[in-house]
Design a protein around this motif. Structure first.
Motif, mmCIF file in Angstrom:
data_model
loop_
_atom_site.group_PDB
_atom_site.id
_atom_site.type_symbol
_atom_site.label_atom_id
_atom_site.label_comp_id
_atom_site.label_asym_id
_atom_site.label_seq_id
_atom_site.Cartn_x
_atom_site.Cartn_y
_atom_site.Cartn_z
ATOM 1 N N TYR A 29 0.828 -1.200 0.000
ATOM 2 C CA TYR A 29 0.000 0.000 0.000
ATOM 3 C C TYR A 29 0.863 1.250 0.000
ATOM 4 C CZ TYR A 29 -3.871 -3.097 1.354
ATOM 5 O OH TYR A 29 -4.817 -4.083 1.383
ATOM 6 N N ASP A 30 0.204 2.363 -0.358
ATOM 7 C CA ASP A 30 0.878 3.654 -0.396
ATOM 8 C C ASP A 30 -0.199 4.731 -0.349
ATOM 9 O OD1 ASP A 30 2.661 5.729 -0.732
ATOM 10 O OD2 ASP A 30 2.916 5.416 -2.895
ATOM 11 N N TYR A 31 -0.401 5.370 0.815
ATOM 12 C CA TYR A 31 -1.484 6.342 0.940
ATOM 13 C C TYR A 31 -1.257 7.215 2.174
ATOM 14 C CZ TYR A 31 -3.200 2.899 4.339
ATOM 15 O OH TYR A 31 -3.303 2.015 5.379
ATOM 16 N N THR A 32 -1.939 8.329 2.211
ATOM 17 C CA THR A 32 -1.964 9.197 3.385
ATOM 18 C C THR A 32 -3.106 8.757 4.291
ATOM 19 O OG1 THR A 32 -1.012 11.070 2.191
ATOM 20 C CG2 THR A 32 -2.244 11.562 4.203
ATOM 21 N N ILE A 33 -2.820 8.598 5.578
ATOM 22 C CA ILE A 33 -3.841 8.164 6.530
ATOM 23 C C ILE A 33 -4.873 9.271 6.689
ATOM 24 C CG2 ILE A 33 -4.259 7.502 8.926
ATOM 25 C CD1 ILE A 33 -1.472 6.263 8.977
ATOM 26 N N ASP A 34 -6.135 8.949 6.387
ATOM 27 C CA ASP A 34 -7.196 9.963 6.445
ATOM 28 C C ASP A 34 -8.274 9.630 7.471
ATOM 29 O OD1 ASP A 34 -8.397 7.851 5.171
ATOM 30 O OD2 ASP A 34 -8.673 8.872 3.250
ATOM 31 N N ASP A 35 -8.097 8.559 8.219
ATOM 32 C CA ASP A 35 -9.041 8.175 9.268
ATOM 33 C C ASP A 35 -8.291 8.230 10.598
ATOM 34 O OD1 ASP A 35 -10.972 7.116 10.904
ATOM 35 O OD2 ASP A 35 -11.005 5.132 9.959
ATOM 36 N N PHE A 36 -8.499 9.288 11.353
ATOM 37 C CA PHE A 36 -7.707 9.464 12.572
ATOM 38 C C PHE A 36 -8.469 10.281 13.595
ATOM 39 C CE2 PHE A 36 -6.612 12.871 9.611
ATOM 40 C CZ PHE A 36 -6.701 14.019 10.390
ATOM 41 N N ASP A 37 -8.006 10.159 14.851
ATOM 42 C CA ASP A 37 -8.471 10.982 15.953
ATOM 43 C C ASP A 37 -7.276 11.749 16.510
ATOM 44 O OD1 ASP A 37 -11.072 9.857 15.826
ATOM 45 O OD2 ASP A 37 -10.404 8.155 17.045
ATOM 46 N N GLY A 38 -7.535 12.951 17.048
ATOM 47 C CA GLY A 38 -6.455 13.743 17.599
ATOM 48 C C GLY A 38 -5.632 14.389 16.513
ATOM 49 N N ALA A 39 -4.374 14.700 16.843
ATOM 50 C CA ALA A 39 -3.506 15.403 15.897
ATOM 51 C C ALA A 39 -2.053 15.014 16.139
ATOM 52 C CB ALA A 39 -3.677 16.915 16.037
ATOM 53 N N ILE A 40 -1.298 14.946 15.049
ATOM 54 C CA ILE A 40 0.145 14.746 15.159
ATOM 55 C C ILE A 40 0.760 16.009 15.762
ATOM 56 C CG2 ILE A 40 2.283 14.539 13.819
ATOM 57 C CD1 ILE A 40 0.931 11.924 14.013
ATOM 58 N N PRO A 41 1.551 15.902 16.833
ATOM 59 C CA PRO A 41 2.172 17.092 17.411
ATOM 60 C C PRO A 41 2.990 17.860 16.372
ATOM 61 C CG PRO A 41 2.427 15.217 18.875
ATOM 62 C CD PRO A 41 1.860 14.685 17.596
ATOM 63 N N GLU A 42 2.959 19.164 16.476
ATOM 64 C CA GLU A 42 3.628 20.015 15.488
ATOM 65 C C GLU A 42 5.121 19.723 15.406
ATOM 66 O OE1 GLU A 42 4.316 24.813 14.657
ATOM 67 O OE2 GLU A 42 2.801 24.121 16.094
ATOM 68 N N ASP A 43 5.738 19.398 16.560
ATOM 69 C CA ASP A 43 7.181 19.159 16.586
ATOM 70 C C ASP A 43 7.570 17.756 16.122
ATOM 71 O OD1 ASP A 43 7.539 21.686 17.569
ATOM 72 O OD2 ASP A 43 7.806 21.066 19.660
ATOM 73 N N LEU A 44 6.601 16.879 15.924
ATOM 74 C CA LEU A 44 6.910 15.505 15.545
ATOM 75 C C LEU A 44 7.032 15.412 14.034
ATOM 76 C CD1 LEU A 44 7.369 12.561 16.188
ATOM 77 C CD2 LEU A 44 4.896 12.238 16.373
ATOM 78 N N GLN A 45 8.265 15.386 13.582
ATOM 79 C CA GLN A 45 8.569 15.288 12.156
ATOM 80 C C GLN A 45 9.612 14.193 11.977
ATOM 81 O OE1 GLN A 45 7.790 17.950 9.617
ATOM 82 N NE2 GLN A 45 6.609 19.240 11.001
#
Length: 481
Positions: A21-37
């Motif tokens: 597979y190859d895709y952007t995850i579009d089913d989620f709760d919450g948010a990725i922290p801004e500093d997490l890269q």
């Protein structure tokens, strides 16, 4: 005993995933922290069959890499099988194309005798000197494109890895020099562990070796400011069984015996040269070490100590069902600290009685005392992993986050917050498998407060067989869309 609330439930932890597979995850709760890269990579057995033949052991499945690329609040997922010789040939072969550690080829003795197990590149994945490497116990790394996960090919460090080129799945990094330390297990003609240092430019240097009294199995290594630390359980290959495996009469896993009378061998290999120091302690059974460090004149190493037999442990590793595995034995072990004194006395110091596996920590604390160790844990006696635990090695306090019923966490990988100063200033990245809905996910927990639950939960579009090991790099992968 199996928890009655889960008895009969098969959470399909190792159901094969044949698709890529190859895709952007579009089913989620919450948010990725801004500093997490950055990018989380995982490796494990993607399928436990080859050429239509069921494989006999979890260690035998073809390596499948998963990648979670995190940037600007978004997570992109991609998975790819490592295109090893075993994987490529298994697509068209009738039955397993090569021997594996716990699986024989069809055809009996003549097709298995004097053949080494195939390198399936399924155990670890690390980034060093700009190269992404898929690791396996018995052979050289396989280089992987860090963006596309395409297979580049065998990486033998410019020929510096000789013969079979074993390069184990658990390297350690010096946090000051950024050098990578690892070992390779050599069985013949004389059993030994060959020690390596890989400098920041990616050049491999041989450090020395630890001679073994006979062929033995060792999975992990610790690193301190002075030593490479080996704690080797008495898992031995008796000569008669080893010869039987070599000549195709049995598989290699079945040639292993646990000989408690030998005790546990501890080997301290000096990083700057010199003769290894060898001593023994009470027999232990374990696979994974946590951190190691020097404490005055003592050397300290922590590990996950199983209170089960080798038959129980190997039975779990040979089981493709989490439910059946729990019938064979309880999950994981407990965290144990070994203190090796200058007089060769080894003091056993239990850290916690919580059962777990796959210890991890903030790797910037490698070779230094660390306060926190994280485990994939069994929080309620269910005999399968259902939580992530944070163990305070100073106070013994345990904090857990238990996932919903049927969710099983993979190994928790620590990702440090840029500019953070506290040891637990960062996140735990945990791939999970929801056996109820048969979908996998990614949970991100604040490492300071894991009991408050994930700050982000992303759900994949499919399941994901439980993986073995992974790593995080602040480099953001750029998969081809």
């Amino acid at each position: 005993m199996t928890n009655p609330d889960t008895a009969g439930a098969d959470f399909a932890a190792y159901t094969p995933l044949y698709d890529e597979y190859d895709y952007t995850i579009d089913d989620f709760d919450g948010a990725i922290p801004e500093d997490l890269q950055g990018t989380l990579y995982r490796n494990g057995s993607g399928k436990l069959d080859a050429g239509g033949q069921a494989l006999g052991h979890l260690f035998d499945g073809d390596g499948m890499l998963s990648m979670f690329s995190m940037a600007d609040g978004s997570v992109h997922y991609r998975n790819r099988y490592v295109r090893t010789k075993h994987y490529r040939k298994s697509l068209t072969s009738r039955g397993a194309p090569y021997r594996a550690l716990g699986t024989m080829r069809p055809g009996g003795v003549l097709t298995n005798a004097l053949r080494f197990p195939a390198n399936v590149a399924n155990t670890g994945v690390v980034m060093h000197a700009g190269k992404l490497l898929a690791l396996w116990e018995g052979g050289p790394p396989t280089e992987i494109d860090p963006d596309t996960l395409d297979t580049v090919g065998i990486h033998d460090f410019g020929g510096a890895l000789k013969w079979l080129g074993a390069f184990s799945a658990h390297p350690k990094w010096d946090p000051d020099t950024k050098e990578m330390f690892n070992f390779g297990l050599a069985m013949v003609p004389f059993p030994k562990l060959i020690c390596y240092r890989v400098d920041r430019a990616g050049k491999l240097h041989r450090l020395g070796q630890l001679d073994l009294p006979l062929a033995m199995f060792n999975h992990d290594v610790g690193l301190t400011s002075k030593h490479m630390v080996f704690v080797i359980p008495p898992l031995v290959f008796p000569t008669s069984k080893m010869m039987g495996a070599a000549f195709g009469l049995r598989n290699f896993i079945d040639a292993i015996e646990y000989d408690a009378s030998r005790g546990t061998l501890i080997g301290l290999v000096p990083r700057d040269g010199g003769k290894p120091r060898v001593l023994y302690t009470d027999p232990l059974l374990h696979l994974h070490l946590a951190n190691s460090y020097e404490d005055g004149t003592d050397t300290v190493v922590e590990l996950v100590n199983y209170d089960s037999t080798w038959e129980q442990l190997n039975g779990q590793l040979s089981s493709l069902s989490t439910d059946r595995a729990s019938d064979i034995g309880s999950y994981g072990g407990t965290l144990l600290r070994l203190r090796i004194t200058k007089t060769d006395k080894v003091i056993h110091e239990p850290v916690s009685d919580l059962r777990g596996e796959f210890p991890s920590f903030n790797i910037t604390k490698t070779s230094r005392p660390n306060r926190y160790t994280y485990l994939s844990a069994d929080a309620d006696g269910s005999d399968y992993p259902n939580a992530v635990a944070k163990i305070d090695n100073t106070t013994g306090t345990v904090v857990t986050h238990q996932f919903p019923y049927g969710h099983q966490p993979h190994e928790a990988v620590f990702a440090a917050r840029p500019g953070g100063t506290d040891e637990d200033d960062g996140w735990l990245l945990v791939a999970t498998q929801d056996g109820v809905s048969n979908r996998a996910g990614l949970a991100v927990l604040d490492a300071k407060n894991i009991d408050t639950g994930p700050v982000y939960t992303g759900r994949l579009r499919h399941h994901l067989p439980l993986t073995f090991h992974g790593s995080f790099t602040p480099r953001v992968a750029q998969p081809t869309r």
